[in-house]
Write a protein that holds these residues in place. Structure first.
Motif, short mmCIF file in Angstrom:
data_model
loop_
_atom_site.label_atom_id
_atom_site.label_comp_id
_atom_site.label_asym_id
_atom_site.label_seq_id
_atom_site.Cartn_x
_atom_site.Cartn_y
_atom_site.Cartn_z
N LYS A 157 34.58 46.15 51.33
CA LYS A 157 35.84 47.44 51.32
C LYS A 157 35.15 48.59 52.20
CE LYS A 157 39.38 49.65 49.98
NZ LYS A 157 40.79 49.22 50.30
N TYR A 177 32.29 49.30 49.03
CA TYR A 177 31.34 48.41 48.39
C TYR A 177 31.62 47.03 48.62
CZ TYR A 177 36.15 46.93 46.67
OH TYR A 177 37.64 46.84 46.46
N TYR A 179 31.04 42.52 47.45
CA TYR A 179 30.52 41.48 46.48
C TYR A 179 30.78 40.25 47.13
CZ TYR A 179 35.66 41.23 45.78
OH TYR A 179 37.13 41.08 45.89
N TYR A 201 32.31 42.63 40.43
CA TYR A 201 33.82 42.55 40.90
C TYR A 201 34.65 43.31 40.12
CZ TYR A 201 38.52 40.35 41.13
OH TYR A 201 39.59 40.14 41.58
N THR A 205 36.26 46.56 41.81
CA THR A 205 37.84 46.65 42.23
C THR A 205 38.79 47.08 41.13
OG1 THR A 205 38.10 44.13 41.43
CG2 THR A 205 37.25 44.60 43.53
N ALA A 207 39.42 45.11 38.72
CA ALA A 207 40.17 44.07 37.95
C ALA A 207 39.97 43.92 36.53
CB ALA A 207 39.52 42.80 38.74
#
Length: 211
Positions: A157, A177, A179, A201, A205, A207
């Motif tokens: 990102k 970032y 991953y 993650y 993000t 999430a």
């Protein structure tokens, strides 16, 4: 979510029967208690995380999470229809009921905090498997019961900023970032591998653990 009664008298509470049938149906024919208990814990954890007041409402609204409820799975149907006497005569179905009661009572979580699982299809459909395509990592080699390769998918990102100096606009791109996998194994029993979203993650993000 209200915990159903776990008294071993009379017929089973519908929620316990449903969870036991799902755990029995989703597990492999090796009939390992730990495998069924892990499955039961995940189903209950997912139901709560998604805000459902009962397991029945969860499975009726999100049918794709446990296919055995609607796809004609014989093991699932067998336990859903079984009498108390028939369950008592079957070690596997008795263990499935015990696994369901363990989950509802907050007993040991054999999945080690997992929210997802996979069976043999992760090997047979490896190239097209959703988790494989998004990146899997085995935290412990013993979790790799199908001897498959770990997969990575590097996600980076970046953020681009613009500055204007003396009428000239310049752009600067910086990495925010990165991953390379989403799913990490937490346990494996029988024919099932258990997974959770990786901490990196989720942290990077935003999430949710259950999605």
């Amino acid at each position: 979510m209200t915990s159903p009664s776990t008294e071993n008298t009379g017929d089973l509470d519908p929620e316990i029967r449903l969870l036991a049938a799902i755990a029995y149906g989703e597990s492999s024919t090796s009939d390992m208690y730990e495998e069924m208990a892990a499955l039961a814990s995940i189903m209950l954890r997912q139901s709560k995380a998604r805000g459902y007041s009962s397991l029945a409402s969860f499975t009726s609204q999100e049918k794709s999470f446990s296919f055995v409820v609607a796809d004609g799975n014989q093991r699932y149907k067998r336990l859903m229809r079984a009498t108390a006497a028939q369950i008592e005569k079957s070690i596997a179905m008795t263990d499935a009921v015990r696994a369901a009661k363990n989950a509802f009572s907050g007993g040991p979580d054999y999945s080690n905090g997992a929210y997802f699982w996979d069976g043999a299809d992760i090997k047979s459909n490896y190239a097209n498997h959703f988790k494989v395509r998004h990146g899997i990592k085995f935290i412990n080699p013993t979790h790799n019961i199908y001897s498959i390769k770990e997969s990575t998918k590097l996600i980076i990102k970046s953020r681009t900023t613009k500055t204007k100096v003396d009428g000239k606009i310049t752009k600067k791109t910086e990495e925010v970032y990165r991953y390379d996998h989403v799913y990490e194994s937490t346990a494996a029993y029988g024919g099932t591998i258990f997974w959770k979203n990786s901490d990196d993650y989720m942290k990077l993000t935003g999430a949710k653990a259950y999605r």
